[in-house]
Design an enzyme around this catalytic site. Sequence first.
Site, PDB file in Angstrom:
ATOM      1  N   ARG A 184       1.391  14.916  12.878  1.00 41.71           N
ATOM      2  CA  ARG A 184       1.918  14.656  11.409  1.00 41.71           C
ATOM      3  C   ARG A 184       1.980  15.825  10.609  1.00 41.71           C
ATOM      4  O   ARG A 184       1.280  15.975   9.848  1.00 41.71           O
ATOM      5  CB  ARG A 184       1.125  13.443  10.905  1.00 41.71           C
ATOM      6  CG  ARG A 184       1.218  12.340  11.635  1.00 41.71           C
ATOM      7  CD  ARG A 184       0.418  11.106  11.023  1.00 41.71           C
ATOM      8  NE  ARG A 184       1.065  10.640   9.822  1.00 41.71           N
ATOM      9  CZ  ARG A 184       0.539   9.659   9.178  1.00 41.71           C
ATOM     10  NH1 ARG A 184      -0.765   9.056   9.535  1.00 41.71           N
ATOM     11  NH2 ARG A 184       1.317   9.076   8.290  1.00 41.71           N
TER      12      ARG A 184
ATOM     13  N   LYS B  15       0.796  -1.166  -0.038  1.00 40.17           N
ATOM     14  CA  LYS B  15       0.002  -0.108   0.001  1.00 40.17           C
ATOM     15  C   LYS B  15       0.797   1.215  -0.226  1.00 40.17           C
ATOM     16  O   LYS B  15       0.707   2.216  -0.864  1.00 40.17           O
ATOM     17  CB  LYS B  15      -0.829   0.209   1.487  1.00 40.17           C
ATOM     18  CG  LYS B  15      -1.426   1.162   1.494  1.00 40.17           C
ATOM     19  CD  LYS B  15      -2.275   1.299   2.956  1.00 40.17           C
ATOM     20  CE  LYS B  15      -1.645   1.829   4.168  1.00 40.17           C
ATOM     21  NZ  LYS B  15      -1.207   2.791   4.530  1.00 40.17           N
ATOM     22  N   ASN B  16       1.879   1.366   0.876  1.00 37.45           N
ATOM     23  CA  ASN B  16       2.521   2.544   1.074  1.00 37.45           C
ATOM     24  C   ASN B  16       3.646   2.614   0.056  1.00 37.45           C
ATOM     25  O   ASN B  16       4.013   4.065  -0.355  1.00 37.45           O
ATOM     26  CB  ASN B  16       3.533   2.547   2.424  1.00 37.45           C
ATOM     27  CG  ASN B  16       2.340   2.805   3.419  1.00 37.45           C
ATOM     28  OD1 ASN B  16       1.381   3.040   3.412  1.00 37.45           O
ATOM     29  ND2 ASN B  16       2.966   2.518   4.762  1.00 37.45           N
TER      30      ASN B  16
ATOM     31  N   CYS C  24      -4.208  13.445  12.956  1.00 35.36           N
ATOM     32  CA  CYS C  24      -4.687  12.097  12.471  1.00 35.36           C
ATOM     33  C   CYS C  24      -4.677  11.480  13.849  1.00 35.36           C
ATOM     34  O   CYS C  24      -3.986  11.869  14.753  1.00 35.36           O
ATOM     35  CB  CYS C  24      -3.633  11.794  11.486  1.00 35.36           C
ATOM     36  SG  CYS C  24      -3.129  10.199  11.695  1.00 35.36           S
TER      37      CYS C  24
ATOM     38  N   ARG D 160      -8.422  -0.116   5.120  1.00 37.13           N
ATOM     39  CA  ARG D 160      -7.362   0.516   4.372  1.00 37.13           C
ATOM     40  C   ARG D 160      -5.999  -0.207   3.928  1.00 37.13           C
ATOM     41  O   ARG D 160      -5.438   0.629   2.997  1.00 37.13           O
ATOM     42  CB  ARG D 160      -7.002   1.941   5.419  1.00 37.13           C
ATOM     43  CG  ARG D 160      -8.288   2.725   5.699  1.00 37.13           C
ATOM     44  CD  ARG D 160      -7.784   3.792   6.748  1.00 37.13           C
ATOM     45  NE  ARG D 160      -6.928   4.472   5.915  1.00 37.13           N
ATOM     46  CZ  ARG D 160      -6.490   5.765   6.474  1.00 37.13           C
ATOM     47  NH1 ARG D 160      -6.475   6.093   7.629  1.00 37.13           N
ATOM     48  NH2 ARG D 160      -5.626   6.054   5.716  1.00 37.13           N
TER      49      ARG D 160
ATOM     50  N   ASP E 215       5.210   0.997  12.454  1.00 39.11           N
ATOM     51  CA  ASP E 215       4.033   0.249  11.752  1.00 39.11           C
ATOM     52  C   ASP E 215       3.746  -1.410  12.061  1.00 39.11           C
ATOM     53  O   ASP E 215       2.837  -1.826  11.759  1.00 39.11           O
ATOM     54  CB  ASP E 215       4.070   0.073  10.095  1.00 39.11           C
ATOM     55  CG  ASP E 215       3.658   1.715   9.553  1.00 39.11           C
ATOM     56  OD1 ASP E 215       3.328   2.357  10.222  1.00 39.11           O
ATOM     57  OD2 ASP E 215       4.126   1.899   8.439  1.00 39.11           O
TER      58      ASP E 215
HETATM   59  N1  EPU Z   1       7.442  14.799  10.113  1.00 39.35           N
HETATM   60  C1  EPU Z   1       7.616  16.146  10.334  1.00 39.35           C
HETATM   61  N2  EPU Z   1       7.460  17.082   9.523  1.00 39.35           N
HETATM   62  C2  EPU Z   1       7.043  16.427   8.077  1.00 39.35           C
HETATM   63  C3  EPU Z   1       7.083  15.195   7.684  1.00 39.35           C
HETATM   64  C4  EPU Z   1       7.091  14.331   8.942  1.00 39.35           C
HETATM   65  O1  EPU Z   1       7.932  16.354  11.601  1.00 39.35           O
HETATM   66  O2  EPU Z   1       6.905  17.397   7.146  1.00 39.35           O
HETATM   67  C5  EPU Z   1       7.668  13.722  11.134  1.00 39.35           C
HETATM   68  C6  EPU Z   1       6.388  13.141  11.493  1.00 39.35           C
HETATM   69  O3  EPU Z   1       5.432  13.782  12.513  1.00 39.35           O
HETATM   70  C7  EPU Z   1       6.705  11.842  12.327  1.00 39.35           C
HETATM   71  C8  EPU Z   1       8.256  11.705  11.409  1.00 39.35           C
HETATM   72  O4  EPU Z   1       8.525  12.717  10.911  1.00 39.35           O
HETATM   73  O5  EPU Z   1       7.162  12.173  13.595  1.00 39.35           O
HETATM   74  C9  EPU Z   1       8.000  10.640  10.361  1.00 39.35           C
HETATM   75  O6  EPU Z   1       7.040  10.867   9.568  1.00 39.35           O
HETATM   76  P1  EPU Z   1       7.001  10.408   8.041  1.00 39.35           P
HETATM   77  O7  EPU Z   1       6.913  11.654   7.079  1.00 39.35           O
HETATM   78  O8  EPU Z   1       8.033   9.496   7.797  1.00 39.35           O
HETATM   79  O9  EPU Z   1       5.682   9.450   7.972  1.00 39.35           O
HETATM   80  P2  EPU Z   1       4.610   9.470   6.788  1.00 39.35           P
HETATM   81  O10 EPU Z   1       5.171   9.531   5.411  1.00 39.35           O
HETATM   82  O11 EPU Z   1       3.536  10.352   7.242  1.00 39.35           O
HETATM   83  C10 EPU Z   1       4.627   6.922   6.419  1.00 39.35           C
HETATM   84  C11 EPU Z   1       3.837   5.676   6.092  1.00 39.35           C
HETATM   85  C12 EPU Z   1       3.292   5.593   7.752  1.00 39.35           C
HETATM   86  C13 EPU Z   1       4.445   5.119   8.625  1.00 39.35           C
HETATM   87  C14 EPU Z   1       5.481   6.395   8.443  1.00 39.35           C
HETATM   88  C15 EPU Z   1       6.586   5.916   9.349  1.00 39.35           C
HETATM   89  C16 EPU Z   1       2.512   6.379   4.197  1.00 39.35           C
HETATM   90  C17 EPU Z   1       1.632   6.292   3.303  1.00 39.35           C
HETATM   91  N3  EPU Z   1       2.532   6.245   5.259  1.00 39.35           N
HETATM   92  O12 EPU Z   1       3.872   8.033   6.826  1.00 39.35           O
HETATM   93  O13 EPU Z   1       2.392   4.475   7.495  1.00 39.35           O
HETATM   94  O14 EPU Z   1       4.135   4.812   9.709  1.00 39.35           O
HETATM   95  O15 EPU Z   1       5.588   6.616   7.104  1.00 39.35           O
HETATM   96  O16 EPU Z   1       7.406   4.837   8.607  1.00 39.35           O
HETATM   97  O17 EPU Z   1       3.743   5.642   3.385  1.00 39.35           O
HETATM   98  C18 EPU Z   1       0.556   3.075   8.010  1.00 39.35           C
HETATM   99  O18 EPU Z   1       0.865   2.537   6.957  1.00 39.35           O
HETATM  100  O19 EPU Z   1       0.009   2.491   8.901  1.00 39.35           O
HETATM  101  C19 EPU Z   1       1.310   4.284   8.112  1.00 39.35           C
HETATM  102  C20 EPU Z   1       0.839   5.057   9.056  1.00 39.35           C
END
Ligand code: EPU
Length: 418
Positions: free
Chosen positions: A122, A22-23, A117, A397, A305
């Site tokens: 996030r 998915k991701n 969320c 999801r 995850d």
């Molecule tokens: N963060 C910031 N600023 C940003 C972006 C992120 O401070 O601009 C922080 C976040 O708050 C968090 C950390 O950085 O503390 C990591 O967040 P990241 O951006 O890596 O997460 P994401 O891209 O929002 C993806 C997956 C998540 C998974 C995380 C961590 C997708 C669609 N989602 O989220 O998956 O937990 O990476 O590996 O790829 C799930 O599948 O259940 C899920 C939540």
Amino acid sequence: MDALRIEGGTRLVGDIRISGSKNASLPILAAALLADDKSILENVPDLADIRTMASLLQTLGARCERNLQNALTIDASTVNRHEAPYDLVRTMRASILVLGPLLARFGMARVSLPGGCAIGARPIDQHLKGLEKMGAEIQLRHGYVEAKCNRLRGAEIAFDVPTVGGTEQLMLAASLAEGVTVLSNAALEPEIVDLARALIAMGVEISGAGTQRIQIHGQNRLRGYQHKVAADRIEAGTFVVAGALLGEPLTVRGVDPTENTALLNKLTECGVEIRTGSDFVTVRRCARPKPVRVRTAPYPGFPTDTQAQLMALLALSQGTSVIVESIFENRFMHVAELCRLGAQIALDRNEAVITGVPQLSGTTVMATDLRASACLVLAGLVAQGETVIRRIYHLDRGYEYIAEKLQSVGAKISRFRE
Ligand code: EPU
């Protein structure tokens, strides 16, 4: 609303095949917007989040069609709108990933801010700072990110924190930018590497994906891709934990075990018997695992995850385990529900102290987010008696045919409408 009924305690024997990730699919679907052309994504799981992304691409004017072989065709030559509305972004945060491609191809984008969320605040500051560095003018107005530019220019961008979505966003934007973009402190997750493969198939020159420094040579024009999405390492990890609870043995197929090294190492430390091959993991149940300490971390650390799923196993350990969640500030929503199933867990901010009990006992619980739901399914499978899990739309999801896959290896699990 649909719910799941599980009669716990049945051993799991046989093979489960893992679906496409998915991701990894979500950013690659957003990448289709970069080309004035048709893209074909194979092995895409049929999940609510994927349908949301397809609806978003259609809202933008693209044509999306799924065929029977689990491939999605996206024709982005007809894209004529540049706005991702609140209702779609609110349903799925990854919708924000259309921002970079729209801006890079059309010079404008209006994308709703995702808001909070269930698992944490996030923020998306790293996405926006990076795009500004590439020359975008960004304003936050009326709950939307409004961005415009003449043409994005390559830039040197260092992330303050390694972010998966932020790295993907800037790789997408940089693909059509003028010149070279260098991302440092980039995320290392396998989904980044899969996105790079799809972008390379579109004609982008990328090196370093999977390392902290990624270089992207932007192109003037890109062609559509034909790409097969890699297997879902988190789905695989979830079934591996199911095997550790009840496998007699259970084999998880179609996965690269090295993508789950941190989880497999922790399970081995717990005393779980594991055998791996190039594309499978076989696991035998471990009735009372040894307690362990776990701290979630960006890849290749222990994935946030699979933290909830591991907790279902540690609830039965012989001793006291500790899980520290270091990625998301509110990712322990499953704890209260696990305790309703008889687990003994104390929470102190981002630390869960789990005192193992010999047995969980079934009851009615409520799913709160995707991975929390997976944890409750695992706990229900091992608990004595009947467990009913409500609000399983969260599970839909991210887990394709989860009830059917578990039934096929012997679980007594069925879906019903409440
Ligand atoms: N963060 C910031 N600023 C940003 C972006 C992120 O401070 O601009 C922080 C976040 O708050 C968090 C950390 O950085 O503390 C990591 O967040 P990241 O951006 O890596 O997460 P994401 O891209 O929002 C993806 C997956 C998540 C998974 C995380 C961590 C997708 C669609 N989602 O989220 O998956 O937990 O990476 O590996 O790829 C799930 O599948 O259940 C899920 C939540």
